[in-house]
Design a protein around this motif. Structure first.
Motif, PDB file in Angstrom:
ATOM      1  N   VAL A  67       0.833  -1.204   0.000  1.00 30.43           N
ATOM      2  CA  VAL A  67       0.000   0.000   0.000  1.00 30.43           C
ATOM      3  C   VAL A  67       0.868   1.255   0.000  1.00 30.43           C
ATOM      4  O   VAL A  67       0.624   2.202  -0.758  1.00 30.43           O
ATOM      5  CB  VAL A  67      -0.953  -0.002   1.212  1.00 30.43           C
ATOM      6  CG1 VAL A  67      -1.678   1.338   1.324  1.00 30.43           C
ATOM      7  CG2 VAL A  67      -1.951  -1.142   1.096  1.00 30.43           C
ATOM      8  N   VAL A  68       1.903   1.262   0.857  1.00 29.57           N
ATOM      9  CA  VAL A  68       2.781   2.434   0.939  1.00 29.57           C
ATOM     10  C   VAL A  68       3.487   2.678  -0.386  1.00 29.57           C
ATOM     11  O   VAL A  68       3.560   3.814  -0.880  1.00 29.57           O
ATOM     12  CB  VAL A  68       3.804   2.267   2.074  1.00 29.57           C
ATOM     13  CG1 VAL A  68       4.878   3.357   2.008  1.00 29.57           C
ATOM     14  CG2 VAL A  68       3.112   2.302   3.430  1.00 29.57           C
ATOM     15  N   ARG A  89      13.221  10.276  -4.168  1.00 26.17           N
ATOM     16  CA  ARG A  89      13.052   9.865  -5.568  1.00 26.17           C
ATOM     17  C   ARG A  89      14.264  10.300  -6.390  1.00 26.17           C
ATOM     18  O   ARG A  89      14.733  11.427  -6.289  1.00 26.17           O
ATOM     19  CB  ARG A  89      11.783  10.482  -6.159  1.00 26.17           C
ATOM     20  CG  ARG A  89      11.442   9.964  -7.545  1.00 26.17           C
ATOM     21  CD  ARG A  89      10.260  10.721  -8.094  1.00 26.17           C
ATOM     22  NE  ARG A  89       9.076  10.485  -7.287  1.00 26.17           N
ATOM     23  CZ  ARG A  89       8.230   9.484  -7.491  1.00 26.17           C
ATOM     24  NH1 ARG A  89       8.465   8.600  -8.451  1.00 26.17           N
ATOM     25  NH2 ARG A  89       7.168   9.353  -6.732  1.00 26.17           N
ATOM     26  N   LEU A 125       2.582   1.916  -3.321  1.00 26.60           N
ATOM     27  CA  LEU A 125       1.685   2.399  -4.361  1.00 26.60           C
ATOM     28  C   LEU A 125       1.656   3.923  -4.406  1.00 26.60           C
ATOM     29  O   LEU A 125       1.524   4.535  -5.475  1.00 26.60           O
ATOM     30  CB  LEU A 125       0.270   1.859  -4.129  1.00 26.60           C
ATOM     31  CG  LEU A 125       0.019   0.402  -4.516  1.00 26.60           C
ATOM     32  CD1 LEU A 125      -1.385  -0.018  -4.100  1.00 26.60           C
ATOM     33  CD2 LEU A 125       0.210   0.189  -6.014  1.00 26.60           C
ATOM     34  N   PHE A 126       1.765   4.542  -3.237  1.00 31.18           N
ATOM     35  CA  PHE A 126       1.694   6.000  -3.149  1.00 31.18           C
ATOM     36  C   PHE A 126       3.081   6.647  -3.031  1.00 31.18           C
ATOM     37  O   PHE A 126       3.259   7.791  -3.448  1.00 31.18           O
ATOM     38  CB  PHE A 126       0.830   6.406  -1.951  1.00 31.18           C
ATOM     39  CG  PHE A 126      -0.595   5.953  -2.067  1.00 31.18           C
ATOM     40  CD1 PHE A 126      -1.516   6.667  -2.799  1.00 31.18           C
ATOM     41  CD2 PHE A 126      -1.004   4.772  -1.451  1.00 31.18           C
ATOM     42  CE1 PHE A 126      -2.838   6.247  -2.909  1.00 31.18           C
ATOM     43  CE2 PHE A 126      -2.319   4.338  -1.553  1.00 31.18           C
ATOM     44  CZ  PHE A 126      -3.238   5.073  -2.287  1.00 31.18           C
ATOM     45  N   ARG A 127       4.040   5.925  -2.446  1.00 29.03           N
ATOM     46  CA  ARG A 127       5.416   6.426  -2.336  1.00 29.03           C
ATOM     47  C   ARG A 127       6.383   5.316  -2.755  1.00 29.03           C
ATOM     48  O   ARG A 127       6.865   4.546  -1.917  1.00 29.03           O
ATOM     49  CB  ARG A 127       5.727   6.876  -0.897  1.00 29.03           C
ATOM     50  CG  ARG A 127       5.138   8.229  -0.536  1.00 29.03           C
ATOM     51  CD  ARG A 127       5.653   8.698   0.828  1.00 29.03           C
ATOM     52  NE  ARG A 127       7.105   8.884   0.841  1.00 29.03           N
ATOM     53  CZ  ARG A 127       7.716   9.997   0.434  1.00 29.03           C
ATOM     54  NH1 ARG A 127       7.015  11.003  -0.072  1.00 29.03           N
ATOM     55  NH2 ARG A 127       9.030  10.098   0.508  1.00 29.03           N
TER      56      ARG A 127
END
Length: 293
Positions: free
Chosen positions: A273-274, A286, A276-278
């Motif tokens: 889940v994490v 990044r 997917l967003f980060r």
């Protein structure tokens, strides 16, 4: 309510130990871009040595980390100079293959010398607990977490307050810039790898008390630790701490309100889940595509 507080307390104790184990792995990646798949095998190696010394002398296993830490520091330095320095500048994939070979070698040696059986050090306080406001805190977890916090504090002081630590951080942030001001990347890499390996001296000693282990246990441990540093952000010590606490809480809360068999699945579900967003993890940065190319 008491049950929830009990689970949270145990999760934090376990998370502190996980943070120590993951700190060396993420430090090595942050400085050298090496994914040390042998880190779990080194933990198991230390656990076996600690168990053997404890069984022969009855010296407290966690206290033996005072001896194992400098020994693993020296072993890590020799391992880098003799083996890993040969792939300096290569892709991370090459480091995975080489360190996996080291892990398999350690597993094979332990199978021959120690046998393929579960071991566990059980000092006198192994089944004892402290009672604090109605909460039961197992002494083994408390002592293990205190040792982990002490080592993490010393690691922070070394990295943040000493010239050596500044050199390591400078190399991790910009190796080319560090070289321009006279920092020798090879020496810093050897030192960082030795420090990262030294953390297994404490982590393995604690592991020998808290968890049963056998030679092939390193597969389970390296998967946990890689999950922690991916969640927190590759190369981030703060991320390793947060990821370790999340894993510790996931294990204890799932065991309390569900089944321990689901704890690992829930942890990796959180990672998915994490990411997917980060995609870079909670504390990772990044990279620009032209830098990665």
């Amino acid at each position: 309510m008491t049950q929830l507080v009990q689970a949270l307390a145990l999760g934090l104790l376990i998370g502190g130990v996980y943070a120590l184990m993951a700190s060396g792995l993420t430090l090595i990646f942050g400085v050298m871009n090496i994914i040390n798949v042998a880190h779990g095998a080194l933990l198991i190696l230390v656990a076996f040595i600690t168990w053997r010394i404890w069984s022969l002398t009855d010296i407290d296993p966690i206290l033996l980390s005072i001896v194992m830490t400098p020994l693993m520091f020296g072993f890590g330095w020799l391992l880098y100079k003799g083996v890993l320095s040969r792939i300096s500048g290569s892709s991370p994939g090459m480091s995975v293959l080489l360190t996996f070979g080291i892990a398999i070698t350690i597993e094979g040696v332990l199978n021959v010398t120690a046998g393929n059986r579960f071991r566990s050090a059980t000092p006198s306080y192994f089944s004892e607990s402290y009672r604090v406001f109605g909460i039961s805190l197992p002494k083994a977890q408390v002592f293990g977490c205190l040792a982990a916090v002490l080592v993490l504090g010393l690691l922070y002081i070394v990295l943040a307050r000493t010239w050596t630590g500044r050199a390591i951080r400078a190399t991790a942030q910009n190796s080319s810039g560090a070289a321009l001001v006279g920092i020798q990347a090879g020496s810093v890499a050897a030192l960082a790898f030795a420090i990262g390996t030294a953390t297994t001296g404490v982590g393995g000693s604690i592991l020998s008390v808290l968890y049963p282990f056998f030679p092939a246990s390193h597969y389970d441990w390296i998967s946990r630790l890689l999950g922690i540093i991916v969640l927190g952000g590759m190369g981030s010590l703060a991320g390793a701490l947060v990821g370790a606490i999340i894993l510790g809480l996931a294990e204890t809360l799932t065991a309390t309100y569900g089944s321990l068999q689901w704890s690992t699945l829930i942890f990796y579900g959180v990672i998915m889940v994490v990411l997917l967003f980060r995609p870079q993890g909670l504390f990772g940065s990044r990279l620009r595509q032209d830098v990665m190319a």
